[in-house]
Scaffold this active site. Structure first.
Site, short mmCIF file in Angstrom:
data_model
loop_
_atom_site.label_atom_id
_atom_site.label_comp_id
_atom_site.label_asym_id
_atom_site.label_seq_id
_atom_site.Cartn_x
_atom_site.Cartn_y
_atom_site.Cartn_z
N LYS A 134 0.77 -1.02 0.18
CA LYS A 134 -0.14 -0.60 -0.14
C LYS A 134 0.62 0.98 -0.06
CE LYS A 134 -0.37 -0.37 4.79
NZ LYS A 134 -1.25 -0.83 5.75
N TYR A 189 15.67 29.71 9.51
CA TYR A 189 14.22 30.95 10.07
C TYR A 189 14.20 30.68 11.72
CZ TYR A 189 12.03 30.11 5.19
OH TYR A 189 11.79 30.57 3.83
C1 LIG Z 1 -1.22 -2.09 7.23
C2 LIG Z 1 -1.27 -3.71 7.11
C3 LIG Z 1 -0.35 -4.40 7.77
C4 LIG Z 1 1.01 -4.51 6.69
O1 LIG Z 1 1.83 -4.11 8.50
P1 LIG Z 1 3.03 -3.17 9.11
O2 LIG Z 1 3.37 -3.07 10.25
O3 LIG Z 1 3.90 -2.40 7.88
O4 LIG Z 1 3.59 -4.82 9.03
C5 LIG Z 1 -0.76 -6.00 7.32
N1 LIG Z 1 -1.78 -5.92 7.65
C6 LIG Z 1 -3.38 -4.76 7.48
C7 LIG Z 1 -4.62 -5.05 7.38
C8 LIG Z 1 -2.71 -3.41 6.99
O5 LIG Z 1 -2.85 -2.47 6.63
#
Ligand SMILES: *Cc1c(COP(=O)(O)O)cnc(C)c1O
Length: 363
Positions: free
Chosen positions: A35, A260
């Site tokens: 993702k 800044y």
């Molecule tokens: C993002 C996600 C993962 C992966 O999680 P990590 O902590 O990056 O390993 C697994 N399962 C679901 C449902 C997720 O949304």
């Protein structure tokens, strides 16, 4: 010459980390979670780095179709499932599997006319209270899915809130597992299971049919607290190195101010290096004084506020550094989690926030 700021993606490290996940998976099949454009690494690189994964999991439909265009023929899992009826058509047409976590989704699915049945992942809410059916409603949801001609296979899935906690958590993983088992037992059939994220994979031994590692595949630790375990100790390698150069050097006297807000005041005569990287590149603006930065491989720290296109570093311990010196913001030589910790966030957020204007290569 282009502005000297580049992200390098290490495909071999992605392959290595996937192999680590498989070792931890104890025979379970592996969804590589991709993702957020593969946590900022790019889908095309994910397809190469995770060619050995059993499937790819994500939440964005346009990106799922892109995976098919890139030639990924193995399973794809939509972690949040479908959002409307048109998504269901896409799932049937492109062979996308998806989670079903709500009554609304059950109704949409029941009403859909699909060209092919879809594989669903029935999500159980075991205490995170984000998505899913509670353990006492799961059997009913299952029965409804089972009766639908729109449904092919059903896998049971849950997500852990505190798999990364070393100290006793408010909602311990064991308690979530217990609730999961209770829900699973209320279903009159043993369903395949999809349980662990990176933290659960690396820090617990849980039997499962599928696992869902994300951040560990990108060389990030899921245990991101100050007392957390560095990714290297889990045998993970960094997959994204963000590099720039010094584009200016300032010699300043005691009492002079930097950047800044003039937040930093030199305590003595010193040299300041100006780096071509700022918050518009995805570097965290809230990174405080002292956040680690490598200059020519020497570890030094941020001074003053991060600006949009630049940040400044202390060159007191890098006397040979000058304009053109190589600067590593994170990655090989400087774990992204150390930078994240200093900036009050987690490695995940830094990877995902890499800005589109930063050229990415995997050479
Ligand atoms: C993002 C996600 C993962 C992966 O999680 P990590 O902590 O990056 O390993 C697994 N399962 C679901 C449902 C997720 O949304």
């Amino acid at each position: 010459m282009p502005r000297p700021l580049f992200a390098h993606i290490h495909i071999d490290a992605m392959q290595h980390n996937l192999a680590r996940a498989r070792e931890c998976a104890r025979g379970a099949r592996v969804w590589a979670v991709v993702k957020a454009d593969a946590y900022g690494h790019g889908l095309a690189r994910a397809v190469r780095g995770f060619a050995d994964a059993d499937g790819l999991a994500l939440v964005e439909f346009d990106y799922a179709l892109r995976l098919r265009e890139l030639g990924w023929t193995r399973p794809i899992l939509m972690l949040e499932g479908f959002f409307d009826a048109s998504d269901l058509q896409l799932m049937a047409r492109h062979g996308l599997q998806g989670s079903v976590h709500s009554e609304e989704q059950l109704a949409m699915l029941a009403a859909a006319q699909l060209t092919a049945p879809i594989d669903v992942h029935l999500k159980m809410n075991t205490g995170m209270n984000r998505l899913g059916f509670t353990p006492d409603t799961i059997a009913h949801a299952y029965a409804r899915l089972r009766a639908m001609p729109q449904v092919a296979s059903i896998t049971l899935m849950t997500h852990f809130a505190n798999a990364d906690e070393l100290a006793p958590a408010r909602l311990p993983l064991a308690q979530q597992l217990q609730r999961f088992e209770a829900g699973a037992a209320s279903i009159n059939q043993r369903l395949p299971r999809s349980l662990s994220n990176s933290a659960a994979l690396l820090m617990h031994e849980i039997d499962s049919d599928w696992v869902r590692p994300g951040v560990m595949l990108y060389g990030g630790t899921p245990a991101g607290s100050a007392h957390g375990v560095p990714a290297g100790e889990f045998g993970l390698l960094p997959t994204m190195t963000l590099r720039s150069q010094l584009i200016a050097v300032q010699q300043i006297e005691a009492g002079e101010l930097v950047g800044y807000g003039s937040c930093f005041e030199a305590g003595a005569r010193m040299r300041i290096g100006v780096v071509a990287c700022g918050y518009a590149d995805g570097y965290p603006r809230h990174a405080p004084h002292g956040t680690p930065v490598l200059v020519d491989g020497v570890r030094t720290g941020l001074v003053g506020r991060v600006s949009m296109d630049m940040l400044m570093v202390d060159l007191s311990h890098a006397p040979d550094a000058g304009v053109g010196s190589e600067v590593t913001l994170w990655g090989q030589g400087l774990p992204i989690d150390e930078v994240a910790l200093a900036a009050g966030t987690i490695g995940y957020e830094l990877m995902c926030a890499l800005a589109p204007r930063v050229p990415v290569s995997d050479a």
